[in-house]
Design a protein around this motif. Structure first.
Motif, short mmCIF file in Angstrom:
data_model
loop_
_atom_site.label_atom_id
_atom_site.label_comp_id
_atom_site.label_asym_id
_atom_site.label_seq_id
_atom_site.Cartn_x
_atom_site.Cartn_y
_atom_site.Cartn_z
N ILE A 58 -34.74 -16.93 -68.88
CA ILE A 58 -34.62 -18.23 -68.24
C ILE A 58 -35.31 -18.20 -66.88
CG2 ILE A 58 -32.36 -17.79 -67.18
CD1 ILE A 58 -31.80 -20.78 -68.31
N TYR A 79 -33.49 -24.04 -63.75
CA TYR A 79 -32.84 -22.77 -63.41
C TYR A 79 -33.73 -21.95 -62.49
CZ TYR A 79 -30.06 -18.60 -63.69
OH TYR A 79 -29.27 -17.54 -63.35
N ARG A 96 -31.44 -22.24 -59.66
CA ARG A 96 -30.44 -21.35 -60.29
C ARG A 96 -29.27 -22.15 -60.83
NH1 ARG A 96 -33.47 -17.12 -60.73
NH2 ARG A 96 -34.95 -17.62 -59.20
N ILE A 153 -27.58 -23.94 -64.26
CA ILE A 153 -27.62 -24.24 -65.68
C ILE A 153 -27.20 -25.69 -65.81
CG2 ILE A 153 -26.72 -23.73 -67.95
CD1 ILE A 153 -26.08 -20.99 -67.05
N VAL A 166 -33.02 -18.80 -72.77
CA VAL A 166 -32.45 -17.52 -72.35
C VAL A 166 -33.14 -16.37 -73.07
CG1 VAL A 166 -30.38 -16.10 -72.32
CG2 VAL A 166 -30.23 -18.51 -71.78
#
Ligand SMILES: Nc1ncnc2c1ncn2[C@@H]1O[C@H](COP(=O)(O)OP(=O)(O)OP(=O)(O)O)[C@@H](O)[C@H]1O
Ligand SMILES: [Mg+2]
Lengths: 349, 256, 296
Positions: C239, C29, C33, C35, C235
């Motif tokens: 993250i 991530y 970027r 997930i 998270v």
């Protein structure tokens, strides 16, 4: 001024080409076919041609259309990435199951057709209301999150809903809910699916729909045009959840047995596969995606088990592959952003 | 019903982007803000429209204080704007871009829309007619069915102004409307803004890099530099102000 | 007292596994970027690769088996990135996310259909005798494998930290995380950096899978549950942040162990997700993440 041809995926002009085939005509046609079909299968006529299994497939298609079309409202038109649709379905399914078994008399105690209709209206209405209520609450708490985080939070709620049901003993906990009366048949599902498509179409082609799409296109601009993003999104969430609840209510009373596991992440992903196969921001695409996916899976099952029965399971490997291939080759799906004519309403009558 | 701003201030980290900004914009005024790159002009608009919350200061629209309200409420109170980097609803049709802007006056509720009642059809017809009228005024009627994102640049800028006007604002904020236009388009734009100013009962605040545009349109301008107002008054006088000349010469591109 | 210490070790072991997975989520991530919803299934695959190696090559000592399984899983991770994700790097963000969902389900079904749906345990490669010292001095019953899993995991994290902060490729990774577009201008091979990130993330997940298979058990669907838990941990920690992923993992494991010990094991998933949602609502960027500003 020179007129440029619109790009390939431009939304087709609504009233340039007034369609002679109208939505109600399609509905009438489908119902005119569905009613005798249902009756003859129920009566066991032509067992060689009218295999009840085909009717079962059509019923599944109808329920999935409701799910996919309503998720399209969020993921296609509103442009969010919601991953919890099966959770709302679960709420609807369990609500309907509870109403049908605990609160209402059995259909046998009521006049034949009318009784089932009343039971269906009450159970499905309850399922929609309950799911809408939960959808509204979830929308309320998540109003600030967008993008990746919305995906996470919606999936999180899906898991919480499933987990909560697993911990509720009076609905059977992890063992599932058994003994639900079979109040739903293909005809009822067809009516509900058409109703869903019609209502969603009407909403999308109204000021509400334009606001939703504008949020997808440019949230900041929409906000500065006076749109309360939180409110508009919450409406969309509530409506989408209500229809997912409807599908769940139908599902419960068709399968007669539900477990929390049938509404987890795997189900949500299956809905997503059909959605993206058909295409975003297109109700026609949702229909096509469901039909294509369901038929493909059936075809694969028959084809693979023709070689060896245990091979049939290998189709589960094909479905994610389809998803990947769509994403790599045609991200708009089969029909992204385009609509069949009969699903486009006339504008400004 | 004008706009009154007092002591508007906003910092980003250590940088004070807008420092004690004041403005009196009368009912039907047409004023300009100029200044070199990074002077804080767009930030002033962002503060007025509630994109950022001001650190200090007050913004009043008529009697009402709008500073502190959320963006959408400020927009509904009657402040509309365009953006320096165009923000159209690119995949919507030109027509829908305008009709969308009429959402607050749609005149029907969710149920009426879902079931397409008589009232829905009447109101939709009204919205459509009104939108077409707007498009016609801006010379975009022939383009109504095209995707907004496929229009040429100049027309996108016009559409954005049309969309802002469709919300029925009392104050219109234009952020560099002439940016990226050729001289002919700039000339047309000047006439368009004058026409809008004449025909609609509203005040206009204009940010512009191209001085001729400001000189022609505005009775009064403010010059921002490093967040502070370094001069204000009639454009012809302001451009002769040594502070202004210095601020602009500090940059590479001196104004024409 | 002794049970508290035992619970502490339980939490540390679970936290170590979460952290090994969470790091992959966080690094990917941080850099592109994305997930990567398939990452939990990479963890599962790593466990099964470990299982296959132990059953086929029973003679192989653990300190050879672990790196070999990590290497193989890293290859799988890099291949997936190359085949399925790279082409979508500049496409709409959600397309890649959906692709990762598809890859995840593909891996789950692949393992289920080839190996079978049963739950299995990886045969012990680590000694399972109790640590005598801990028993004598603290009265806590802690086995060697538990202690070793925790220690090896911490060592792997330390190595990762060194790689990211002290090597050339680590510098490149941090540069990409800061600004992807500027990096090719600085003469860094973006594809290489991303591939290395996937390789490291997958290798760590494989270690997690093997440890989990030793300590508990593995099955084809474990990636969903554990993957999500680890993701939540990432998270929670923020993250994109390596330290955050580790911190969040131990925190989540602690909460879970407490829930199971004092409430009910049925509630632990609900509580984990509840925690996530609560946290995202009050603290949208996690403990160590950086907020992003909207630009107009
Ligand atoms: N969201 C933000 N975060 C941090 N700094 C910002 C932000 N928005 C603006 N700035 C800074 O504030 C200063 C003023 O920016 P602003 O965009 O208002 O300038 P401007 O006068 O509109 O310039 P231009 O003529 O280039 O459009 C700049 O230094 C800019 O970098
Ligand atoms: Mg600016």
């Amino acid at each position: 001024m020179s007129t440029k041809p619109p790009p390939e995926h431009a939304a087709p002009p609504p009233e340039l080409t007034p369609s002679r085939v109208r939505f109600w005509m399609v509905c009438a046609l489908i119902l005119a076919l569905a009613l005798p079909l249902q009756l003859s299968v129920d009566a066991g006529l032509f067992p060689d041609v009218l295999n009840p299994y085909y009717l079962h497939l059509l019923t599944i298609i109808g329920m999935n259309i409701i799910l996919v079309a309503s998720l399209n409202l969020l993921n296609g038109y509103l442009g969010e990435f919601a991953l919890g649709h099966a959770g709302f379905m679960a709420v609807g399914a369990y609500t309907a199951a509870l109403l049908a078994t605990k609160a209402l008399p059995s259909a046998a105690a009521l006049p034949p057709v009318l009784g089932t209709c009343i039971i269906l209206v009450v159970t499905l209405g309850g399922a929609m209301l309950m799911a809408a209520g939960i959808g509204y609450l979830i929308g309320l708490v998540t109003f600030k999150t967008v993008g990746d985080y919305l995906a996470i939070i919606t999936l999180g709620f899906n898991m919480i809903i499933v987990n909560a049901i697993q911990n509720l003993d009076f609905v059977g906990g992890p063992r599932g809910f058994t003994g639900i009366p079979k109040n739903t048949n293909f005809l009822a599902v067809a009516v509900c699916a058409l109703l869903t498509l019609g209502l969603l179409r009407n909403l999308i082609q109204s000021s509400f729909g334009r606001v939703w799409v504008s949020i997808r296109e440019n949230a900041i601009a929409a906000e500065l045009m006076g749109v309360s993003i939180a409110k508009a999104k919450n409406w969309a969430f509530t409506i989408a959840a209500a229809f997912a609840g409807l599908a769940g209510g139908l599902w419960a009373q068709n399968q007669q047995f539900i477990t929390p596991r049938s509404f987890d992440y795997i189900k949500t992903t299956e809905i997503l596969v059909m959605l993206y196969l058909g295409g975003m921001a297109s109700l026609s695409g949702s229909i096509l995606g469901v039909v294509a996916y369901t038929l493909l899976m059936e075809l694969l099952r028959n084809l693979l088990s023709a070689f060896a029965p245990q091979l049939a399971e290998w189709r589960m490997l094909i479905s994610p592959l389809i998803l990947i291939i769509i994403m790599l080759t045609r991200q708009t799906g089969l029909l992204g952003n385009r609509e069949w004519r009969w699903l486009r309403p006339r504008q400004g009558a | 019903m004008g706009l009154r701003i007092t002591d508007l201030t906003k910092s980003f980290g250590g940088l004070t982007a807008v420092d004690g900004f004041n403005l009196e914009l009368g009912d039907r005024d047409l004023q300009g803000i100029i200044g070199p790159n990074g002077a804080g002009k767009t930030t002033v608009f962002n503060l007025i429209t509630g994109v950022y919350a001001p650190d200090r200061g007050q913004i009043q629209l008529g009697e009402h204080t709008v500073s502190g309200l959320p963006s959408d409420a400020i927009a509904r109170a009657g402040i509309a704007r365009t953006f320096q980097n165009i923000r159209l609803f690119a995949q919507m049709t030109v027509l829908d871009n305008i009709t969308m802007a009429l959402h607050a006056r749609a005149g029907y509720g969710l149920w009426e829309a879902a079931f397409r009642t008589g009232n829905f059809h009447r109101q939709e017809a009204r919205l459509l007619a009104e939108s077409r009228e707007h498009l016609a005024r801006f010379g975009l009627l022939e383009r109504q069915r095209e995707q907004a994102g496929s229009l040429p640049y100049g027309e996108q800028r016009r559409l954005e102004i049309a969309r802002a006007l469709a919300t029925g604002p009392k104050v219109l904020l234009l952020d560099e409307p002439a940016a990226g236009m050729n001289p002919r388009e700039v000339e047309e734009l000047i006439q368009l803004i004058q026409q809008v100013h004449r025909d609609f009962s509203l005040a206009i605040l204009l940010i512009e890099h191209q001085l001729p545009v400001v000189m022609e349109l505005c009775r009064e301008v403010q010059v921002l530099d490093f967040g502070q107002t370094i001069a204000s008054g009639a454009p012809q006088e302001v451009v002769r102000n040594p502070l202004v000349i210095e601020a602009y010469l500090g940059e590479e591109e001196a104004p024409a | 007292m002794d049970t508290i210490i035992q619970q502490l070790f339980n939490a540390a072991q679970l936290g170590a596994v979460y952290a090994l997975i969470a790091l992959g989520y966080s690094m990917v991530y941080g850099i592109i970027r994305l997930i990567n919803f398939a990452h939990g299934d990479i963890f599962m695959l790593g466990g099964f690769i470990g299982l296959l190696l132990t059953t086929r090559f029973g003679w192989m000592p653990f300190y050879l088996l672990l790196p070999l399984a990590m290497l193989l899983t890293a290859l799988v991770g890099v291949t997936i990135e190359r085949v399925a994700y790279r082409r979508l790097r500049n496409a709409q963000r959600m397309s890649v996310v959906i692709t990762t969902l598809g890859v995840g389900i593909f891996l789950e079904n692949l393992v289920r259909l080839t190996v079978g749906p049963e739950t299995r345990q990886i045969p012990a490669g680590l000694p399972s005798a109790p640590v005598v010292w801990l028993q004598q001095h603290l009265g806590a019953f802690v086995t060697w494998d538990k202690l070793l899993i925790i220690l090896i995991s911490l060592a792997l994290m330390a190595i990762l930290w060194l790689v990211v902060n002290r090597t050339l490729i680590g510098t490149a990774m941090r540069a990409v995380a800061d600004n992807k577009d500027a990096v090719p201008l600085m003469g860094v091979n973006l594809n290489l950096v991303i591939a290395v990130t996937f390789a490291i993330g997958s290798a760590l997940a494989a270690a997690g899978g093997i440890f989990y298979g030793q300590a508990y058990s593995i099955d084809p669907y474990m990636g969903i549950d554990l993957g999500w838990k680890a993701f939540i941990a990432a998270v929670i920690g923020g993250i994109g942040s390596i330290e955050g992923a580790v911190l969040g993992s131990f925190l989540l494991a602690g909460v879970e162990v407490i829930t199971v010990a004092y409430l009910s094991s049925n509630l632990k998933n609900g509580i984990a997700f509840g925690l996530l949602i609560l946290l995202l609502l009050v603290w949208p960027w996690g403990i160590m993440g950086k907020p992003t500003l909207k630009k107009v």
